[in-house]
Every structure is written in structure tokens, then in C-alpha cells.
Enzyme design. Structure first.
Site: not given
Length: 252
Positions: A147, A143
Site C-alpha cells: 500500500k 495494511h
């Protein structure tokens, strides 16, 4: 025509969904709810939820965790099914969600992507064959660098799906850096990568003697989550009170 109230309409995902709905002849956003009305939407926007008396078949929520409790109460009071896409809910809020589902239809999933939810079913079938044959199971998720949580909720959902297929006999390992021992046959390894602007990448690996099988899902934009939310709202419209998730949508 399914009529939707968009909760969090002026946020990024609210605008993504607004654009998707404009191109979908089967659904219409009849009202939006947000803390401010910037006047750029084609539908009325209410800054106070209680002022929104527009008739609707479902609510889609992409807002913030602190706004979810009031939304659940509003949904139950007006008997409008709700698709809750907001993440980071507390245990108390999840309990509130379950309580609300006894009064009205509520749908929530770890990931709203139709592809991810199809993958959850595929890897279960694969595990029943491959894990039973001695293949090791590993998950790698990637990600963007902003995040905060690791591993992702989707990676955990994939691990749970694998484990469920194997009667919950496996345990999860998130970090092997402090271990100096051979891999346990009954573990599912989960690795997290964070960097750049990666939207979301999940890979499930079955590694056996002399062969490897990989299942991978890549999200190139957040529109995939918006598309899933719209399909979930279509599915939920008219459903009786109860707790639903995306597995119900893809098997309808």
C-alpha cells in the site's frame, strides 16, 4: 432483480464481485467492461465502453483512475447510476464526479465496507460522550506492505468522523518523532503500519484516566469491499440524480 454493468470486470475486485453476485438472487451482472475479454465470464464483456448498450439499473466501477472520466460521461449519457469504487482520483476527477452527480445518481465512499461505515457512525456517538469527558482519541491503521498511501483514506475518514462530532475543533498529528512535548488535548493521532499481506485493520482508541475503550474493524479479505459495492448498487438503482455515499446505504 437489479441489473448491473461491472466496469473493470476482469480485475481482482471485478471477479470477486462476479462471484458474490452469482450467489445473490436479488442482483445480476448483465454486462462487463474491461480492456480485454478473456472469455471466462458468464456475461458479455465489452472492450469498448461505447459498444455496451445493454440495459442496466446500475454500474459498479472497480477499475483504474485513468478510466473513471470516460465512465462518468458514459453513466451520465445513458442515465445509469454509478457506484465509483476506484481510488486515487485527482481533484479534477472529484470535481467531474460532483458535476456528473447533477445529472445521474453517483455513489462514492472512502471505504465500501458495510462494517467500516457502521463504525464511522459508532465512533461519532462515542466521541460526543468520551472526548467531551477528556478522553484522548487515537487511530491506528494497518495494511499490507504494497500500500502506497499513509495514512489510509479510511483512517482519515475515521478522523474526520470524530472531528465532525466535536465541531471540527481538533487537529491531526501523523508523526510525533520530531516532537518533544506533551500531547495536545485537541489532537487526534493517526499512526500507520505497513507489512505482510494485511488486508486492512483500523482501530479507534479512546484513552482516558484509568480506562481505555477501543473500537476495531478487521478486513480478512477484499470480499468485504465487494459486498458493500453490491449493496450500494442495489440501493442506488432507481435513485434520482445526486451525490450519495455508504452512510446512505446503511441508513436506508
Amino acid at each position: 432483480m437489479v441489473k448491473i454493468i461491472m466496469h473493470g470486470c476482469n480485475g481482482h475486485m471485478g471477479q470477486v464481485i462476479s462471484e458474490l453476485v452469482e450467489k445473490d438472487a436479488d442482483v445480476e451482472i448483465v454486462a462487463g467492461i474491461d480492456i480485454a475479454d478473456n472469455g471466462k465470464n458468464s456475461y458479455p464483456v465489452f472492450t469498448n465502453m461505447e459498444d455496451c448498450h445493454v440495459e442496466a439499473d446500475a454500474i459498479i466501477d472497480f477499475s483504474s483512475a485513468k478510466a473513471v472520466d470516460a465512465l462518468l460521461d458514459y453513466s451520465a449519457k445513458r442515465e445509469i447510476p454509478v457506484v465509483v469504487c476506484t481510488t486515487g482520483l485527482s481533484e479534477e476527477q472529484l470535481a467531474h464526479l460532483e458535476e456528473t452527480s447533477q445529472k445521474v445518481a453517483v455513489l462514492k465512499s472512502a471505504n465500501m465496507s458495510l462494517g467500516i461505515n457502521t463504525l464511522l457512525k459508532i465512533v461519532q456517538s462515542a466521541a460526543k460522550v468520551l472526548a467531551e469527558a477528556g478522553f484522548d482519541m487515537e487511530i491506528v491503521e494497518r495494511h499490507h506492505k504494497l500500500k502506497l498511501d499513509a495514512p489510509s483514506g479510511t483512517a482519515l475518514a475515521l478522523a474526520d468522523s470524530l472531528n465532525e462530532a466535536m465541531d471540527n475543533r481538533y487537529h491531526y498529528v501523523y508523526d510525533r518523532s520530531q516532537r518533544r512535548e506533551q500531547r495536545d488535548d485537541m489532537e487526534i493521532g493517526i499512526s500507520a503500519v505497513r507489512g505482510g499481506t494485511i488486508v486492512g485493520d483500523h482501530e479507534v482508541i479512546f484513552a482516558g484516566p484509568d480506562e481505555v475503550i477501543e473500537f476495531k474493524h478487521t478486513a480478512y479479505s477484499k470480499a468485504v469491499f465487494g459486498k458493500g459495492a453490491v449493496e450500494a448498487a442495489k440501493f442506488l438503482a432507481g435513485k434520482p440524480a445526486g451525490r450519495y455515499d455508504m452512510s446512505d446505504v446503511i441508513t436506508k
